[in-house]
Scaffold this motif. Sequence first.
Motif, PDB file in Angstrom:
ATOM      1  N   VAL A 152       0.839  -1.197   0.000  1.00 15.92           N
ATOM      2  CA  VAL A 152       0.000   0.000   0.000  1.00 15.92           C
ATOM      3  C   VAL A 152       0.873   1.245   0.000  1.00 15.92           C
ATOM      4  CG1 VAL A 152      -1.656   1.324   1.360  1.00 15.92           C
ATOM      5  CG2 VAL A 152      -1.968  -1.134   1.078  1.00 15.92           C
ATOM      6  N   LEU A 153       1.964   1.251   0.724  1.00 14.11           N
ATOM      7  CA  LEU A 153       2.851   2.404   0.768  1.00 14.11           C
ATOM      8  C   LEU A 153       3.608   2.615  -0.533  1.00 14.11           C
ATOM      9  CD1 LEU A 153       4.323   2.080   4.375  1.00 14.11           C
ATOM     10  CD2 LEU A 153       2.596   3.677   3.550  1.00 14.11           C
ATOM     11  N   LEU A 154       3.845   1.573  -1.297  1.00 12.48           N
ATOM     12  CA  LEU A 154       4.600   1.683  -2.546  1.00 12.48           C
ATOM     13  C   LEU A 154       3.725   2.043  -3.741  1.00 12.48           C
ATOM     14  CD1 LEU A 154       7.068  -1.327  -2.234  1.00 12.48           C
ATOM     15  CD2 LEU A 154       7.517   1.091  -1.839  1.00 12.48           C
ATOM     16  N   GLU A 155       2.417   2.017  -3.606  1.00 10.45           N
ATOM     17  CA  GLU A 155       1.526   2.364  -4.720  1.00 10.45           C
ATOM     18  C   GLU A 155       1.640   3.846  -5.046  1.00 10.45           C
ATOM     19  OE1 GLU A 155      -2.488   1.204  -4.280  1.00 10.45           O
ATOM     20  OE2 GLU A 155      -1.993  -0.874  -3.824  1.00 10.45           O
ATOM     21  N   ASP A 156       1.501   4.145  -6.308  1.00  9.33           N
ATOM     22  CA  ASP A 156       1.595   5.536  -6.777  1.00  9.33           C
ATOM     23  C   ASP A 156       0.281   6.255  -6.479  1.00  9.33           C
ATOM     24  OD1 ASP A 156       2.505   7.818  -7.985  1.00  9.33           O
ATOM     25  OD2 ASP A 156       2.127   7.118 -10.019  1.00  9.33           O
ATOM     26  N   PRO A 157       0.302   7.347  -5.706  1.00  9.48           N
ATOM     27  CA  PRO A 157      -0.944   8.046  -5.370  1.00  9.48           C
ATOM     28  C   PRO A 157      -1.417   9.011  -6.462  1.00  9.48           C
ATOM     29  CG  PRO A 157       0.890   9.089  -4.262  1.00  9.48           C
ATOM     30  CD  PRO A 157       1.448   7.891  -4.981  1.00  9.48           C
ATOM     31  N   THR A 158      -0.711   9.079  -7.569  1.00 14.86           N
ATOM     32  CA  THR A 158      -1.083  10.008  -8.632  1.00 14.86           C
ATOM     33  C   THR A 158      -2.376   9.546  -9.297  1.00 14.86           C
ATOM     34  OG1 THR A 158       1.249  10.380  -9.044  1.00 14.86           O
ATOM     35  CG2 THR A 158      -0.278  11.123 -10.745  1.00 14.86           C
ATOM     36  N   PRO A 159      -3.371  10.423  -9.414  1.00 16.24           N
ATOM     37  CA  PRO A 159      -4.628  10.026 -10.059  1.00 16.24           C
ATOM     38  C   PRO A 159      -4.452   9.900 -11.573  1.00 16.24           C
ATOM     39  CG  PRO A 159      -4.708  12.322  -9.427  1.00 16.24           C
ATOM     40  CD  PRO A 159      -3.419  11.779  -8.899  1.00 16.24           C
ATOM     41  N   ARG A 160      -5.305   9.108 -12.169  1.00 20.72           N
ATOM     42  CA  ARG A 160      -5.288   8.933 -13.631  1.00 20.72           C
ATOM     43  C   ARG A 160      -5.882  10.173 -14.291  1.00 20.72           C
ATOM     44  NH1 ARG A 160      -7.635   3.402 -12.455  1.00 20.72           N
ATOM     45  NH2 ARG A 160      -5.790   2.095 -12.283  1.00 20.72           N
ATOM     46  N   ASP A 161      -5.633  10.315 -15.598  1.00 23.77           N
ATOM     47  CA  ASP A 161      -6.155  11.470 -16.337  1.00 23.77           C
ATOM     48  C   ASP A 161      -7.675  11.512 -16.323  1.00 23.77           C
ATOM     49  OD1 ASP A 161      -3.615  12.292 -16.925  1.00 23.77           O
ATOM     50  OD2 ASP A 161      -3.572  11.381 -18.917  1.00 23.77           O
ATOM     51  N   THR A 162      -8.311  10.365 -16.303  1.00 23.39           N
ATOM     52  CA  THR A 162      -9.779  10.335 -16.313  1.00 23.39           C
ATOM     53  C   THR A 162     -10.370  10.662 -14.950  1.00 23.39           C
ATOM     54  OG1 THR A 162      -9.736   7.955 -15.874  1.00 23.39           O
ATOM     55  CG2 THR A 162      -9.849   8.666 -18.185  1.00 23.39           C
ATOM     56  N   GLU A 163      -9.560  10.681 -13.913  1.00 23.75           N
ATOM     57  CA  GLU A 163     -10.046  10.973 -12.568  1.00 23.75           C
ATOM     58  C   GLU A 163      -9.921  12.454 -12.199  1.00 23.75           C
ATOM     59  OE1 GLU A 163      -8.823   6.699 -10.571  1.00 23.75           O
ATOM     60  OE2 GLU A 163      -7.538   8.420 -10.261  1.00 23.75           O
ATOM     61  N   VAL A 164      -9.286  13.242 -13.048  1.00 21.24           N
ATOM     62  CA  VAL A 164      -9.029  14.646 -12.742  1.00 21.24           C
ATOM     63  C   VAL A 164      -9.870  15.515 -13.677  1.00 21.24           C
ATOM     64  CG1 VAL A 164      -7.291  16.440 -12.622  1.00 21.24           C
ATOM     65  CG2 VAL A 164      -6.695  14.103 -12.017  1.00 21.24           C
ATOM     66  N   LYS A 165     -10.634  16.433 -13.104  1.00 22.25           N
ATOM     67  CA  LYS A 165     -11.448  17.361 -13.890  1.00 22.25           C
ATOM     68  C   LYS A 165     -11.260  18.765 -13.333  1.00 22.25           C
ATOM     69  CE  LYS A 165     -15.093  13.988 -14.911  1.00 22.25           C
ATOM     70  NZ  LYS A 165     -14.276  13.071 -15.494  1.00 22.25           N
ATOM     71  N   ALA A 166     -11.362  19.758 -14.206  1.00 19.02           N
ATOM     72  CA  ALA A 166     -11.165  21.143 -13.780  1.00 19.02           C
ATOM     73  C   ALA A 166     -12.321  21.636 -12.915  1.00 19.02           C
ATOM     74  CB  ALA A 166     -10.998  22.051 -14.981  1.00 19.02           C
ATOM     75  N   GLY A 167     -13.524  21.282 -13.282  1.00 17.18           N
ATOM     76  CA  GLY A 167     -14.681  21.681 -12.491  1.00 17.18           C
ATOM     77  C   GLY A 167     -15.115  23.111 -12.766  1.00 17.18           C
TER      78      GLY A 167
END
Length: 80
Positions: free
Chosen positions: A7-22
Motif C-alpha cells: 500500500v505504501l509503494l503504490e503511486d498516489p497520482t490520479p489517472r487522467d480520467t479521474e481529474v477534472k477542472a470543475g
Amino acid sequence: MLDLLIVLLEDPTPRDTEVKAGPLGFALWIFMIIAVVVLGFSLVKQLRKAQAAKDAGLYGDEPAAPGDGTDDGSGPETRS
C-alpha cells in the motif's frame, strides 16, 4: 505486514480520467477571456488617443491638415 508495504509503494497520482477542472476552472477560463477583451478595447482606445495627439502635433510633428492623406478612420480613401 507485506500488505502495508504494498500500500505504501503504490503511486498516489490520479489517472487522467479521474481529474477534472470543475466549475472553478471554467470560471477562471471565462475570466481570462473577458480580461483579454477588456485589454483589447483599452489598447484600441490608447492607440486612438496617441494618433489624435500625433495629428495635433503634440509629438513634435507638424499638425495634420485635413485632406493631406492621413487616415481619419472614415473609411477607405479613393484616389483618382
